[in-house]
Design a protein around this motif. Structure first.
Motif, PDB file in Angstrom:
ATOM      1  N   UNK A 220       0.839  -1.207   0.000  1.00 48.25           N
ATOM      2  CA  UNK A 220       0.000   0.000   0.000  1.00 48.25           C
ATOM      3  C   UNK A 220       0.870   1.251   0.000  1.00 48.25           C
ATOM      4  N   UNK A 221       0.953   1.888  -1.148  1.00 43.11           N
ATOM      5  CA  UNK A 221       1.803   3.070  -1.289  1.00 43.11           C
ATOM      6  C   UNK A 221       1.391   4.182  -0.322  1.00 43.11           C
ATOM      7  N   UNK A 222       0.097   4.446  -0.212  1.00 43.94           N
ATOM      8  CA  UNK A 222      -0.353   5.586   0.591  1.00 43.94           C
ATOM      9  C   UNK A 222      -0.067   5.370   2.072  1.00 43.94           C
ATOM     10  N   UNK A 223      -0.165   4.132   2.526  1.00 46.90           N
ATOM     11  CA  UNK A 223       0.211   3.828   3.906  1.00 46.90           C
ATOM     12  C   UNK A 223       1.716   4.004   4.094  1.00 46.90           C
ATOM     13  N   UNK A 224       2.488   3.522   3.127  1.00 49.44           N
ATOM     14  CA  UNK A 224       3.951   3.641   3.206  1.00 49.44           C
ATOM     15  C   UNK A 224       4.377   5.106   3.210  1.00 49.44           C
ATOM     16  N   UNK A 225       3.765   5.912   2.339  1.00 43.39           N
ATOM     17  CA  UNK A 225       4.094   7.332   2.282  1.00 43.39           C
ATOM     18  C   UNK A 225       3.748   8.021   3.599  1.00 43.39           C
ATOM     19  N   UNK A 226       2.607   7.654   4.166  1.00 38.84           N
ATOM     20  CA  UNK A 226       2.199   8.267   5.436  1.00 38.84           C
ATOM     21  C   UNK A 226       3.178   7.929   6.548  1.00 38.84           C
ATOM     22  N   UNK A 227       3.600   6.666   6.611  1.00 41.09           N
ATOM     23  CA  UNK A 227       4.551   6.247   7.645  1.00 41.09           C
ATOM     24  C   UNK A 227       5.916   6.887   7.411  1.00 41.09           C
ATOM     25  N   UNK A 228       6.391   6.847   6.159  1.00 46.23           N
ATOM     26  CA  UNK A 228       7.688   7.437   5.838  1.00 46.23           C
ATOM     27  C   UNK A 228       7.691   8.939   6.102  1.00 46.23           C
ATOM     28  N   UNK A 229       6.628   9.630   5.664  1.00 48.51           N
ATOM     29  CA  UNK A 229       6.561  11.072   5.867  1.00 48.51           C
ATOM     30  C   UNK A 229       6.484  11.440   7.338  1.00 48.51           C
ATOM     31  N   UNK A 230       5.699  10.694   8.113  1.00 46.12           N
ATOM     32  CA  UNK A 230       5.581  10.982   9.548  1.00 46.12           C
ATOM     33  C   UNK A 230       6.897  10.732  10.267  1.00 46.12           C
ATOM     34  N   UNK A 231       7.579   9.644   9.904  1.00 47.41           N
ATOM     35  CA  UNK A 231       8.890   9.351  10.493  1.00 47.41           C
ATOM     36  C   UNK A 231       9.894  10.440  10.142  1.00 47.41           C
ATOM     37  N   UNK A 232       9.842  10.902   8.901  1.00 43.70           N
ATOM     38  CA  UNK A 232      10.736  11.962   8.449  1.00 43.70           C
ATOM     39  C   UNK A 232      10.514  13.242   9.250  1.00 43.70           C
ATOM     40  N   UNK A 233       9.253  13.592   9.497  1.00 43.99           N
ATOM     41  CA  UNK A 233       8.938  14.804  10.260  1.00 43.99           C
ATOM     42  C   UNK A 233       9.463  14.687  11.687  1.00 43.99           C
ATOM     43  N   UNK A 234       9.225  13.549  12.326  1.00 45.53           N
ATOM     44  CA  UNK A 234       9.669  13.364  13.714  1.00 45.53           C
ATOM     45  C   UNK A 234      11.194  13.397  13.816  1.00 45.53           C
ATOM     46  N   UNK A 235      11.867  12.754  12.855  1.00 45.10           N
ATOM     47  CA  UNK A 235      13.337  12.745  12.854  1.00 45.10           C
ATOM     48  C   UNK A 235      13.893  14.145  12.622  1.00 45.10           C
ATOM     49  N   UNK A 236      13.309  14.863  11.670  1.00 47.57           N
ATOM     50  CA  UNK A 236      13.766  16.232  11.387  1.00 47.57           C
ATOM     51  C   UNK A 236      13.548  17.140  12.583  1.00 47.57           C
ATOM     52  N   UNK A 237      12.433  16.973  13.265  1.00 47.37           N
ATOM     53  CA  UNK A 237      12.157  17.795  14.449  1.00 47.37           C
ATOM     54  C   UNK A 237      13.168  17.507  15.551  1.00 47.37           C
ATOM     55  N   UNK A 238      13.438  16.235  15.803  1.00 47.70           N
ATOM     56  CA  UNK A 238      14.408  15.868  16.834  1.00 47.70           C
ATOM     57  C   UNK A 238      15.794  16.413  16.507  1.00 47.70           C
ATOM     58  N   UNK A 239      16.216  16.246  15.251  1.00 47.03           N
ATOM     59  CA  UNK A 239      17.544  16.748  14.850  1.00 47.03           C
ATOM     60  C   UNK A 239      17.617  18.264  14.968  1.00 47.03           C
ATOM     61  N   UNK A 240      16.522  18.955  14.664  1.00 49.50           N
ATOM     62  CA  UNK A 240      16.486  20.415  14.780  1.00 49.50           C
ATOM     63  C   UNK A 240      16.633  20.849  16.236  1.00 49.50           C
ATOM     64  N   UNK A 241      16.054  20.109  17.150  1.00 48.17           N
ATOM     65  CA  UNK A 241      16.139  20.453  18.566  1.00 48.17           C
ATOM     66  C   UNK A 241      17.494  20.126  19.170  1.00 48.17           C
ATOM     67  N   UNK A 242      18.196  19.149  18.593  1.00 48.22           N
ATOM     68  CA  UNK A 242      19.463  18.688  19.174  1.00 48.22           C
ATOM     69  C   UNK A 242      20.677  19.357  18.533  1.00 48.22           C
ATOM     70  N   UNK A 243      20.693  19.441  17.199  1.00 47.32           N
ATOM     71  CA  UNK A 243      21.876  19.977  16.505  1.00 47.32           C
ATOM     72  C   UNK A 243      21.474  20.795  15.284  1.00 47.32           C
ATOM     73  N   UNK A 244      20.741  21.886  15.468  1.00 51.87           N
ATOM     74  CA  UNK A 244      20.233  22.641  14.313  1.00 51.87           C
ATOM     75  C   UNK A 244      21.322  23.252  13.445  1.00 51.87           C
ATOM     76  N   UNK A 245      22.391  23.744  14.057  1.00 46.50           N
ATOM     77  CA  UNK A 245      23.411  24.437  13.273  1.00 46.50           C
ATOM     78  C   UNK A 245      24.186  23.463  12.393  1.00 46.50           C
ATOM     79  N   UNK A 246      24.507  22.277  12.930  1.00 47.36           N
ATOM     80  CA  UNK A 246      25.183  21.275  12.102  1.00 47.36           C
ATOM     81  C   UNK A 246      24.258  20.781  11.003  1.00 47.36           C
TER      82      UNK A 246
END
Length: 347
Positions: free
Chosen positions: A35-61
């Motif tokens: 199911x592409x749409x399920x995969x995209x939803x999971x991948x996109x949500x994981x990407x958002x959470x990872x990007x948010x965490x990285x922004x809070x921990x090491x934004x300048x790098x």
């Protein structure tokens, strides 16, 4: 031994790891494969959470290394999905009218030349006169707004262009479910959070504003991304840009390639490489690899100069995205965008 032969080993190794991982996950991962749409939803949500965490921990790098690592691949993806896959490079009117202003922007021309390219793309669109005129008026209004901003216009456009990729992804293909709203909602929620007092306190507590290289610390990033803004809001805008830029790369390198395929199941790495070669051609791909390697070597010698060099090289691509978004809007939706590439569908 050809250059492609040199890559065959790493690509085959990546596919071997992929098969092993899929076997280990077994039934758990089958719905994501089918199911592409399920995969995209999971991948996109994981990407958002990872990007948010990285922004809070090491934004300048993240601001420094993101463009150096993912910048060139994302430019290749930009050309592939905004120019080659829709077949725009084969439309003489678009190339003749919009091409020169885009090239001039790439060579350092003023921001407004990019809007001229978008306006000319609207004029050359395959649509009724009324739709083309409406598109041209919209571009003219945008150009006037950015002209009124003066030098600040470049900074504002840099922030807004991160959202263009998200809008293009959202409009790329018709969907049968509402699962894509999940990552979109998370993107909005994360963006609102990052301009809050809590996020700023979290970044300061993590020490993320003290971790940087090449002299590109908080003051430098404020000067680059939020000049003339008060100190509290300046740092918030830097965090927001860091997050949005990471999402921008994720869309081009993860979400949009999956959305563009006719087949719902994800391809092997060998198939992805074959499709990329079929679309872009070996000379351009190896030129991109050479540029990426040169950029890495330059960064090892002078990190700030390498970053500046990349942004000068990549300056045109935001306007290319604007041209593609305008054509997508005027010519009637995502199906037109994807049908232009039907004859070249990759596996």
């Amino acid at each position: 031994m050809t250059a492609t032969t040199l890559l065959r080993g790493p690509i085959d190794a990546a596919d071997l790891v992929r098969r092993w991982w899929l076997r280990k996950l077994g039934r758990v991962v089958r719905p994501l494969i089918r199911r592409r749409e399920l995969r995209i939803a999971v991948l996109g949500s994981t990407m958002v959470c990872t990007a948010l965490l990285a922004t809070l921990v090491a934004p300048l790098w993240l601001l420094i290394l993101g463009p150096l690592v993912w910048g060139v691949p994302h430019l290749v993806a930009d050309l592939r999905y905004m120019l080659v896959r829709p077949g725009y490079h084969r439309r003489a009117a678009l190339v003749v009218l919009a091409g020169p202003p885009l090239v001039y922007v790439a060579l350092g021309g003023h921001l407004l030349w990019g809007f001229l390219a978008a306006g000319l793309a609207a004029a050359a669109a395959r649509a009724s006169l009324g739709r083309r005129a409406l598109g041209a008026v919209m571009v003219a209004a945008l150009a006037g707004s950015f002209a009124a901003l003066g030098r600040t216009g470049d900074v504002v456009f840099a922030h807004l262009h991160n959202a263009i990729a998200v809008l293009l992804w959202w409009a790329w293909r018709p969907r049968t479910s509402r699962l894509h709203w999940l990552p979109l909602a998370l993107m909005v929620a994360a963006s609102v959070f990052l301009v809050s007092d809590v996020a700023l306190s979290a970044v300061r507590a993590s020490g993320g504003l003290q971790w940087f290289g090449g002299g590109m610390g908080p003051e430098y990033q404020v000067w680059r991304l939020s000049p003339g803004v008060g100190p509290e809001w300046a740092l918030r805008l830097v965090l927001l840009f860091c997050f949005a830029q990471t999402i921008h790369y994720g869309v081009w390198l993860g979400l949009l390639p999956d959305e563009d395929r006719d087949r719902a199941t994800p391809p092997t790495y060998r198939a992805r490489w074959a499709g990329l070669q079929a679309d872009m051609g070996r000379p351009l791909l190896w030129a991109a690899i050479a540029v990426a390697v040169a950029l890495a070597l330059w960064a090892a010698r002078d990190l700030m100069a390498a970053c500046h060099g990349y942004f000068r090289m990549a300056r045109f691509h935001g306007h290319l995205e604007l041209c593609a978004a305008m054509l997508l809007l005027i010519e009637g939706g995502s199906r037109d965008m994807r049908d232009g590439a039907g004859a070249n569908e990759h596996v």
